[in-house]
Design a protein around this motif. Sequence first.
Motif, PDB file in Angstrom:
ATOM      1  N   PHE A   1     -14.056  20.086 -44.881  1.00 57.20           N
ATOM      2  CA  PHE A   1     -13.203  21.271 -44.937  1.00 57.20           C
ATOM      3  C   PHE A   1     -12.218  21.126 -46.084  1.00 57.20           C
ATOM      4  O   PHE A   1     -11.691  20.045 -46.323  1.00 57.20           O
TER       5      PHE A   1
ATOM      6  N   SER B   1     -12.115  17.925 -26.989  1.00 55.06           N
ATOM      7  CA  SER B   1     -11.818  18.967 -27.961  1.00 55.06           C
ATOM      8  C   SER B   1     -11.425  18.330 -29.299  1.00 55.06           C
ATOM      9  O   SER B   1     -10.698  17.345 -29.320  1.00 55.06           O
ATOM     10  N   GLY B   2     -11.955  18.852 -30.393  1.00 55.41           N
ATOM     11  CA  GLY B   2     -11.631  18.336 -31.725  1.00 55.41           C
ATOM     12  C   GLY B   2     -12.588  17.266 -32.221  1.00 55.41           C
ATOM     13  O   GLY B   2     -12.406  16.711 -33.298  1.00 55.41           O
ATOM     14  N   CYS B   3     -13.633  16.961 -31.446  1.00 56.02           N
ATOM     15  CA  CYS B   3     -14.567  15.899 -31.849  1.00 56.02           C
ATOM     16  C   CYS B   3     -15.646  16.380 -32.826  1.00 56.02           C
ATOM     17  O   CYS B   3     -16.422  15.575 -33.343  1.00 56.02           O
ATOM     18  N   GLY B   4     -15.724  17.683 -33.052  1.00 58.97           N
ATOM     19  CA  GLY B   4     -16.674  18.189 -34.053  1.00 58.97           C
ATOM     20  C   GLY B   4     -17.921  18.824 -33.481  1.00 58.97           C
ATOM     21  O   GLY B   4     -18.892  19.050 -34.202  1.00 58.97           O
ATOM     22  N   LYS B   5     -17.905  19.163 -32.198  1.00 61.44           N
ATOM     23  CA  LYS B   5     -19.085  19.747 -31.565  1.00 61.44           C
ATOM     24  C   LYS B   5     -19.375  21.144 -32.122  1.00 61.44           C
ATOM     25  O   LYS B   5     -20.510  21.451 -32.472  1.00 61.44           O
ATOM     26  N   SER B   6     -18.338  21.956 -32.199  1.00 59.32           N
ATOM     27  CA  SER B   6     -18.562  23.342 -32.659  1.00 59.32           C
ATOM     28  C   SER B   6     -18.955  23.390 -34.128  1.00 59.32           C
ATOM     29  O   SER B   6     -19.871  24.127 -34.490  1.00 59.32           O
ATOM     30  N   VAL B   7     -18.287  22.623 -34.974  1.00 55.86           N
ATOM     31  CA  VAL B   7     -18.652  22.683 -36.401  1.00 55.86           C
ATOM     32  C   VAL B   7     -20.071  22.143 -36.614  1.00 55.86           C
ATOM     33  O   VAL B   7     -20.794  22.628 -37.484  1.00 55.86           O
TER      34      VAL B   7
ATOM     35  N   PRO C   1      -8.821  14.866 -38.985  1.00 59.74           N
ATOM     36  CA  PRO C   1      -9.741  14.428 -40.047  1.00 59.74           C
ATOM     37  C   PRO C   1      -9.061  13.617 -41.161  1.00 59.74           C
ATOM     38  O   PRO C   1      -9.618  12.646 -41.644  1.00 59.74           O
TER      39      PRO C   1
HETATM   40  N1  ADP Z   1     -11.741  26.466 -39.679  1.00 57.59           N
HETATM   41  C1  ADP Z   1     -11.418  25.188 -39.840  1.00 57.59           C
HETATM   42  N2  ADP Z   1     -10.646  24.775 -40.869  1.00 57.59           N
HETATM   43  C2  ADP Z   1     -10.328  23.489 -41.042  1.00 57.59           C
HETATM   44  N3  ADP Z   1     -10.743  22.493 -40.254  1.00 57.59           N
HETATM   45  C3  ADP Z   1     -11.504  22.829 -39.199  1.00 57.59           C
HETATM   46  C4  ADP Z   1     -11.899  24.188 -38.939  1.00 57.59           C
HETATM   47  N4  ADP Z   1     -12.666  24.208 -37.830  1.00 57.59           N
HETATM   48  C5  ADP Z   1     -12.764  22.917 -37.432  1.00 57.59           C
HETATM   49  N5  ADP Z   1     -12.080  22.090 -38.245  1.00 57.59           N
HETATM   50  C6  ADP Z   1     -11.963  20.640 -38.116  1.00 57.59           C
HETATM   51  O1  ADP Z   1     -13.117  20.091 -37.529  1.00 57.59           O
HETATM   52  C7  ADP Z   1     -12.767  19.240 -36.447  1.00 57.59           C
HETATM   53  C8  ADP Z   1     -13.730  19.477 -35.316  1.00 57.59           C
HETATM   54  O2  ADP Z   1     -13.520  20.761 -34.754  1.00 57.59           O
HETATM   55  P1  ADP Z   1     -14.489  21.426 -33.683  1.00 57.59           P
HETATM   56  O3  ADP Z   1     -15.887  21.340 -34.148  1.00 57.59           O
HETATM   57  O4  ADP Z   1     -13.956  22.775 -33.401  1.00 57.59           O
HETATM   58  O5  ADP Z   1     -14.314  20.483 -32.420  1.00 57.59           O
HETATM   59  P2  ADP Z   1     -14.845  20.687 -30.936  1.00 57.59           P
HETATM   60  O6  ADP Z   1     -15.771  21.857 -30.908  1.00 57.59           O
HETATM   61  O7  ADP Z   1     -15.508  19.391 -30.588  1.00 57.59           O
HETATM   62  O8  ADP Z   1     -13.622  20.907 -30.096  1.00 57.59           O
HETATM   63  C9  ADP Z   1     -11.320  19.557 -36.068  1.00 57.59           C
HETATM   64  O9  ADP Z   1     -10.598  18.371 -35.918  1.00 57.59           O
HETATM   65  C10 ADP Z   1     -10.766  20.342 -37.227  1.00 57.59           C
HETATM   66  O10 ADP Z   1      -9.885  19.549 -37.959  1.00 57.59           O
END
Ligand code: ADP
Length: 327
Positions: A14, A43-49, A280
């Motif tokens: 990012f 939450s915040g472990c990177g599952k969604s990204v 991160p």
């Molecule tokens: N839109 C964004 N801009 C900047 N960083 C992001 C964004 N979305 C996610 N991140 C980074 O990616 C990391 C993982 O986020 P995310 O995949 O949402 O976690 P999870 O789904 O496991 O809760 C977060 O710590 C955040 O710092």
Amino acid sequence: MTALLQVENLEILFKKEQQYVSTVSGVHFHVDSGEMVGIVGESGCGKSVTSLSIMGLLPKDFSKVSQNTKIHFNGKSLTEITEKEYRKIRGNDMSMIFQDPMSSLNPVLTIGYQMNEMILAHTKLSKKEARKKAINMLEKVRIPRAEKIIDEYPHQLSGGMRQRVMIAMALSCNPKLLIADEPTTALDVTIQAQILNLIKGLQKEFNTAVMLITHDLGVVAEVCDRVVVMYAGKVVEEASVDEIFNAPKHPYTIGLLNSMPSLTDEKDRLEAIPGAVPLPEEMPKGCRFAPRCSEVMDACLESAPEKRMLSSSHYCSCWLYEEEEVG
Ligand SMILES: Nc1ncnc2c1ncn2[C@@H]1O[C@H](COP(=O)(O)OP(=O)(O)O)[C@@H](O)[C@H]1O
Ligand SMILES: [Mg+2]
């Protein structure tokens, strides 16, 4: 057999103040045809990204995957295809549902209109056939009075019903892979169980592979075949559901299990893992879990552990197991 989805060396970056910061890094996992894999972590472990990167839906203006990333799906290399090809794959071969159905449903259009649009875009059906198909899918997700509901607007439905509509839409083109990102997190417990059972039933009926993303190991225990545990942008452990629950190896997995409410356990106080997931830009140099780990050793602070095979179906990245014989 080659996997339906193979993710290799996934790195997601990012942009932060003109610089790219790595979040998810070195992630490997696969999903076979028809299987249900849980991706678990706080939450915040990177599952969604991770799931957005597979769908090709990361925001392009401020994020990217690294050059070394390989994502193979259904015989195609997703990091090498055009946006047009990606659009064809999304909704056809893979589709996704999210925690909040309202964010994906258009509030001013009827359920039927939105389902028709989706079905018409991806099939050769006529309008009339598409409507029939939509009603049929609403019945499949056990929406009562589907013929009436189809002409209603999203706000007229409950949260659970809206999530059923999303599942019906996602499955209407018979995808090979469904990515479900915290699909039941916003729902209350009884509805949660119904939706999970519904997804499980449809996975079996249509032989759809499902990547079920959740922060809740209880959800995984219910329905998954295999589990990938993520911590701070890394996969720390991967195993069958049975192995994860009966013989967890990584201290993070063990911590997650200990903080899980249980019906049979006599413990009345849950042990939360102390500390929090690092940001991160603040990732520790060695093992990313080391600062929170009860088993931390010198080696953990020096360098990150490699992925180690503990059995043919069980992998772990932890210095505790670095010296073990491959079994
Ligand atoms: N839109 C964004 N801009 C900047 N960083 C992001 C964004 N979305 C996610 N991140 C980074 O990616 C990391 C993982 O986020 P995310 O995949 O949402 O976690 P999870 O789904 O496991 O809760 C977060 O710590 C955040 O710092
Ligand atoms: Mg998420």
